[in-house]
Every structure is written in structure tokens, then in C-alpha cells.
Design an enzyme around this catalytic site. Sequence first.
Site, mmCIF file in Angstrom:
data_model
loop_
_atom_site.group_PDB
_atom_site.id
_atom_site.type_symbol
_atom_site.label_atom_id
_atom_site.label_comp_id
_atom_site.label_asym_id
_atom_site.label_seq_id
_atom_site.Cartn_x
_atom_site.Cartn_y
_atom_site.Cartn_z
ATOM 1 C CB SER A 114 -8.044 6.516 -6.330
ATOM 2 O OG SER A 114 -6.930 5.804 -5.878
ATOM 3 C CE1 TYR A 151 -11.321 5.359 -1.749
ATOM 4 C CE2 TYR A 151 -9.389 4.161 -2.537
ATOM 5 C CZ TYR A 151 -10.083 5.349 -2.375
ATOM 6 O OH TYR A 151 -9.547 6.511 -2.840
ATOM 7 C CE LYS A 192 -12.703 7.607 -4.501
ATOM 8 N NZ LYS A 192 -13.365 8.906 -4.354
HETATM 9 C C1 UD1 Z 1 -2.930 3.230 -0.576
HETATM 10 C C2 UD1 Z 1 -4.106 2.394 -0.971
HETATM 11 C C3 UD1 Z 1 -4.729 3.010 -2.211
HETATM 12 C C4 UD1 Z 1 -5.138 4.446 -1.935
HETATM 13 C C5 UD1 Z 1 -3.921 5.236 -1.460
HETATM 14 C C6 UD1 Z 1 -4.342 6.628 -1.000
HETATM 15 C C7 UD1 Z 1 -3.662 0.125 -0.148
HETATM 16 C C8 UD1 Z 1 -3.357 -1.291 -0.530
HETATM 17 N N1 UD1 Z 1 -3.705 1.009 -1.166
HETATM 18 O O1 UD1 Z 1 -2.021 3.200 -1.659
HETATM 19 O O2 UD1 Z 1 -5.851 2.251 -2.623
HETATM 20 O O3 UD1 Z 1 -5.668 5.048 -3.094
HETATM 21 O O4 UD1 Z 1 -3.315 4.580 -0.347
HETATM 22 O O5 UD1 Z 1 -3.222 7.410 -0.777
HETATM 23 O O6 UD1 Z 1 -3.880 0.428 1.011
HETATM 24 N N2 UD1 Z 1 4.204 1.360 3.378
HETATM 25 C C9 UD1 Z 1 5.055 0.841 4.336
HETATM 26 N N3 UD1 Z 1 4.727 1.019 5.648
HETATM 27 C C10 UD1 Z 1 3.598 1.676 6.051
HETATM 28 C C11 UD1 Z 1 2.737 2.205 5.066
HETATM 29 C C12 UD1 Z 1 3.058 2.024 3.733
HETATM 30 O O7 UD1 Z 1 6.081 0.232 4.015
HETATM 31 O O8 UD1 Z 1 3.353 1.782 7.260
HETATM 32 C C13 UD1 Z 1 4.569 1.215 1.965
HETATM 33 C C14 UD1 Z 1 3.548 0.449 1.138
HETATM 34 O O9 UD1 Z 1 3.816 -0.925 1.166
HETATM 35 C C15 UD1 Z 1 3.745 1.078 -0.250
HETATM 36 C C16 UD1 Z 1 4.141 2.529 0.065
HETATM 37 O O10 UD1 Z 1 4.620 2.511 1.407
HETATM 38 O O11 UD1 Z 1 4.808 0.467 -0.914
HETATM 39 C C17 UD1 Z 1 2.974 3.492 -0.030
HETATM 40 O O12 UD1 Z 1 1.916 3.021 0.765
HETATM 41 P P1 UD1 Z 1 0.594 3.905 1.036
HETATM 42 O O13 UD1 Z 1 0.984 5.255 1.470
HETATM 43 O O14 UD1 Z 1 -0.292 3.115 1.951
HETATM 44 O O15 UD1 Z 1 -0.060 4.054 -0.405
HETATM 45 P P2 UD1 Z 1 -0.508 2.938 -1.462
HETATM 46 O O16 UD1 Z 1 -0.315 1.567 -0.951
HETATM 47 O O17 UD1 Z 1 0.149 3.269 -2.751
#
Ligand code: UD1
Length: 357
Positions: A124, A148, A152
Amino acid sequence: MAILVTGGAGYIGSHTCIELLNAGYEIVVLDYFLNSKPEVINTIKEITQSAFKFYTIDLLDKNSLDKVFLENDIEAVIHFAALKAVGESSYNPLEYYHNNITSTLILCEKMRKYNVKNLVFSSSATVYGVPERCPISEDSPLKAKNPYGRTKLMIEEILQDLYASDKEWSICILRYFNPIGAHQSGLLGEDPNGIPNNLMPYITQVAIGKLKKLNVFGNQYPTNDGTGVRDYIHVVDLAVGHLKALERITFSTGVEVYNLGTGKGYSVLEMITAFEKASGKKIPYKIVESRPGDVAVCYADPEKAEKSLGWTATKGIDEMCKDAWRWQSLNPNGYEKNQERESPYCIPSEDFLIGNK
Ligand code: UD1
């Protein structure tokens, strides 16, 4: 000769099984359904109209893995099976280290025992931690920030040591960016347990009315609109990347690491707009505090995969959003509802459930 797919009922694993079957590979699939549903196995058969052997097996159960290698002529393994929730990993680190690392050790021991030394491993982009710069190339510094991510990273290092000890191994480590979307049929997609942690499944559940509104985690990041930027990649593009990796490991030895991303970043607000356009649904949202541990910007330099594997992502953000929405709108409750779906060519799963069921 068959390809063994561990975690083949999971989100990325199941889409990869489809691409493998469509490309004419024989596959043998393992899953223990910790994060996935048995229904997925039938769905893969339904979409591809192909049969394959399936085993309900916990990789931590050494003895049952012997059976898989003895009963099948395995040529290579694609290893997806793992626990994957970042937040949960901080609460249950021992479970995460045990599950993800021990199971990989057992798998590799069995592979060595049966002289199967071709492996594609699911890693990842989380191994990059807070990236020093974007786009992120494979030689960027590594620093996972949660249990997690550390599982990896540790497995990546274990695989490097394994190859250093025995040059017959051929290992491809794939670092995924943010997989979203679903199979075009609308029959297969992401079905997270409980309230989704990730952005796209959260958005689709708001769109279908299961959740009221999206919380946007922070708007003070140094990005165009202040919200976090990620490299979203269609899960089918990601699946195809595994086939390219497989082709690669079957004709050369070594350990190679590849980013699988598009090289483009989209902010949370851009994702909301793209999804609204693709689905015709309004996504109510509210800006809230940033999520601890989140990085501002993360997107891949995918050039190495393009040059060495001949792979590039082909599907754009509109298609990702359309496919994610098709899956969610046809399956508001994920696979639960699908159990009632009738199909003329669905093979009863009992016929294919082997092992410790
Ligand atoms: C997350 C994990 C990462 C994992 C990946 C799998 C964390 C900190 N990181 O990455 O380790 O490999 O998922 O796909 O959890 N966001 C919102 N509202 C939400 C959800 C997300 O604003 O309800 C934003 C987040 O702040 C981020 C973006 O959307 O900026 C993407 O978030 P997300 O889909 O959770 O992925 P990652 O944080 O990149």
C-alpha cells in the site's frame, strides 16, 4: 498450472480473480471471510461463467494450506489476504501483526516447501507515510505511521530478505494508491463492514440515503481548495496491474516494487463534484476537523509500472464514480441483498466450498 489467490473474495482480490479468469488463467482461491462475503465467490463465477476451486481457509492454519498445495499444481501466488482497517489496527496491534505477518510467513514457508517461488504481494502507498514530495516514486523514503501500515512495510522487508537468501524467488510488491469504483456489471464492488472509513464508500452510502452527510476531514491543507488530495484508481485497473505483475514474475527472478496509481490527484471536494455529476445525486457535506494521521497530498509516480510492466491506469474519475454508484444503487445493502438474487448460471457455492467449512 494454477494461480493461487489468497483473499480472493475481498474487494481487490475478487476483481483480480475476474481479470485472471477472463485472461484464461486457472485459479485456486482461498478466503476466510473475515472482511468479505461467501456470496462473492458465486458472483465471480457468474460474471466470468467460469468454475474454479475455492477453499475456506485461514492462512494461520498451517495444515490446511498443505492440502491446497498438494491438491493443485500452483505456479504462482497473489497474496491479498490481510486485515486492512487503519483505525482498528491502532486498537488491536497484536491482532494485526499476528494476522498479517504470521500468515505471510506461513504462506511463504509453504511456498518454499512446495517449490513455488513466484509471488505478487499486496502492499500500500501507506508505506510512504508523510511523503516528502509528490508524485511519489518507489525509491521515496518509507515510514508507515500505524500498525496496519507497518505490517505492510515489515512484510516488504521480509520478502526482500527472502529473495536475498534464495535467488530463485521472483517477487512483485505492488503499492496501491486509493482503489475505488466497482465492476462494470454492478454485481461486484466494495462492501465495507459497518460505517465506511474511506471516502468513496462513505459518499455512495450518503447518496443511497444510508448516511446523512459526509464529514470532510479538514479544509486547511495546502491544496487548491484546502481539502486532502489523493490518487484514486479504478479497482479494475488495479486488478489488471496484477496480471502484468504475474507475467513479469514468471519470466524473471528478483524483488521489484511498483506503484499502482494514476499519477493524478483529486481533492475531497473535487471527488464530491465528480460523484454528483456521475450519479445525479447531491452529496450534503460538512467541513470538520482533519483526521489524525491524514496527509495533505498523496499521488503516485506510476512511470516504473508503465515502463517495466507495460501497465497504465485507463479509467478516469467519471468512470470510477459511475461504477461505484452503479454498484451501490443496485446493491444498497452490499452482498446481503444479493443472496436473494437469482441467476440462471449461478453455481451453488456448496459444490465449491472445500476445506474447514
Ligand atoms: C486510507 C488509509 C490508508 C489505506 C487506504 C486504503 C488512513 C489514515 N489511511 O487512506 O492507510 O491504505 O485508506 O484505501 O486511514 N475523507 C473525508 N471524509 C471521510 C473519509 C475520508 O474527508 O469520511 C478524506 C480523507 O481525509 C482523505 C481522503 O478523503 O483526504 C481519502 O481518504 P480515505 O479514502 O480514507 O483514504 P486515505 O486516507 O488516503
